[in-house]
Design an enzyme around this catalytic site. Structure first.
Site, short mmCIF file in Angstrom:
data_model
loop_
_atom_site.label_atom_id
_atom_site.label_comp_id
_atom_site.label_asym_id
_atom_site.label_seq_id
_atom_site.Cartn_x
_atom_site.Cartn_y
_atom_site.Cartn_z
N GLY A 15 16.65 61.50 -26.30
CA GLY A 15 15.21 61.36 -26.57
C GLY A 15 14.40 62.30 -25.69
O GLY A 15 14.74 62.50 -24.53
N ARG A 76 20.46 64.44 -31.03
CA ARG A 76 21.65 63.62 -30.78
C ARG A 76 22.76 64.27 -31.59
O ARG A 76 22.53 64.74 -32.71
CB ARG A 76 21.39 62.18 -31.19
N ASP A 107 21.34 58.62 -19.84
CA ASP A 107 22.73 58.25 -19.59
C ASP A 107 23.70 58.79 -20.63
O ASP A 107 24.81 59.21 -20.30
CB ASP A 107 22.86 56.71 -19.57
N THR A 129 13.85 60.58 -19.14
CA THR A 129 13.64 59.65 -20.24
C THR A 129 12.42 58.80 -19.92
O THR A 129 12.25 58.39 -18.77
CB THR A 129 14.86 58.74 -20.51
N ASP A 131 12.03 55.89 -20.65
CA ASP A 131 12.44 54.49 -20.47
C ASP A 131 12.75 54.14 -19.02
O ASP A 131 12.84 52.96 -18.68
CB ASP A 131 13.68 54.19 -21.33
N ASP A 133 15.48 54.19 -17.61
CA ASP A 133 16.66 53.32 -17.59
C ASP A 133 17.94 54.05 -17.17
O ASP A 133 19.00 53.83 -17.74
CB ASP A 133 16.85 52.67 -18.98
N ARG A 175 13.50 51.21 -24.96
CA ARG A 175 14.87 50.98 -25.43
C ARG A 175 15.32 49.58 -25.02
O ARG A 175 14.66 48.62 -25.35
CB ARG A 175 15.79 52.07 -24.94
#
Ligand code: ADP
Length: 325
Positions: A15, A76, A107, A129, A131, A133, A175
């Site tokens: 992303g 992706r 990740d 990202t 996120d 995360d 996410r």
């Protein structure tokens, strides 16, 4: 200057996030300063497989520092999940003299980079990202800009919700993580914030906060829902069925991924890009550059991928403390 590598590739994958361009620029300029040639690989691992490369000089990355998105495009890539796909990528690196790859992403991107390193192409990862995360880094490029974008949108929503005395349910990205929702929720003074890390108890998490707010004289309510919790439309419907309000639901969606990167994202991306190239130049291969208490550290990629990071749940105490009048 003697460096462990003379030609490197840089790609953005997964992303997109505001600040990826700033990281690409930092990689290219740092490499140029060290006499390392830098090649941009387009569309993430797709470009590595198909040889979609472009040589980048310091001049080629002028004017991208302030731009959202990524000049290298991102994607992706299913094929890279296969050994055959990765073999093609390794052959392409050999053919075009790419001695190491800087992979900018999350990740998933680092898992791909780890596989690449196992096949003999050294790598270094930069976490980017919205996120936030990524376990091995307190901070990921893009998070701050995404928070600011979400806050700006929610502030506007609040104006109209206040005028009409309505309940608003806003879905934000993240996410499977609630970093964005909780951070934004505190920053907009939300009535309630729902995140995947906290099992949903509708009475405790939604009905009670709205009831308490109403008893204190509030006539509009802002419920922030992380996408990992499920659909904000469902939450809105449930609010209607349980307490009879008629909430307006807004899904902020991809707008959160765009926009000019904030100062924090530009600065972090510049430092991370610099650290990544320095790491490769020194022969410190197969690492991820993470932030730890404000400092940058190059962690072994295998170790980095095993690290986990949790939302600080005591932020709920802050959120609730702000409801006292
Ligand atoms: P992010 O980097 O934002 O977490 P993804 O999880 O979509 O994004 O991963 C980006 C790309 O990284 C995938 O499309 C794939 O090409 C590659 N990738 C992810 N996981 C692996 C893996 N286990 N092995 C090889 N490549 C992977």
């Amino acid at each position: 200057m003697t460096t462990a590598v003379k030609r490197i590739g840089v790609l953005t994958s997964g992303g997109d996030a505001p600040g990826m361009n700033a990281a690409v620029r930092a990689v290219v300029r740092t490499a140029a300063g060290m006499g390392i040639e830098c090649v941009g690989i387009r569309r993430g691992y797709h470009g590595l497989i198909s040889g979609d490369f472009v040589t980048l000089t310091g001049n080629d990355v002028s004017h991208i520092l302030s731009e959202g998105g990524t000049m290298l495009y991102t994607a992706r890539c299913e094929e890279f999940l296969t050994v055959e796909g990765r073999k093609k990528a390794v052959s392409m690196c050999k053919l075009l003299g790419i001695e190491a790859v800087v992979a900018i992403g999350g990740d998933g991107t680092f898992r791909g980079a780890l596989e690449l390193s196992r096949m003999g192409v050294p790598v270094v990862g930069i976490p980017a990202t919205i996120d936030n995360d990524v376990g091995c880094s307190n901070y990921t490029i893009g998070f701050d800009t995404a928070c600011n974008t979400a806050i700006e949108c929610i502030d506007k929503l609040r104006d109209t919700m206040q005028s009409h005395e309505r309940c608003s349910v806003v879905e934000v990205m993240g996410r499977h993580a609630g970093f964005l929702a909780l951070y934004v929720g505190i920053a907009v003074g939300a009535t309630a914030v729902l995140i995947p890390e906290r099992e949903l108890d509708f009475e405790r998490d939604v009905v009670e906060p709205i009831r308490n707010a109403r008893l204190k004289g509030n006539t509009h309510f802002m419920i922030v829902v992380a996408e990992g919790v499920g659909s904000a439309v469902d939450i809105g419907r449930q609010i209607h069925e349980t307490i009879g309000l008629d909430p307006r639901v807004t899904v902020l969606g991809h707008i959160q991924r765009g926009g000019t990167p904030s100062a924090r994202d530009r600065e972090t991306a510049s430092r991370m890009g610099y650290a990544a190239v320095k790491s490769l130049a020194e022969g410190n291969f197969n690492t991820v550059i993470g932030t730890h208490m404000g400092d940058l550290k190059a962690l072994p990629i295998e170790e980095a991928l095993q690290m986990t990071k949790h939302v600080q749940m005591d932020r709920y105490e802050v959120l609730e403390a702000m409801h006292v009048r």
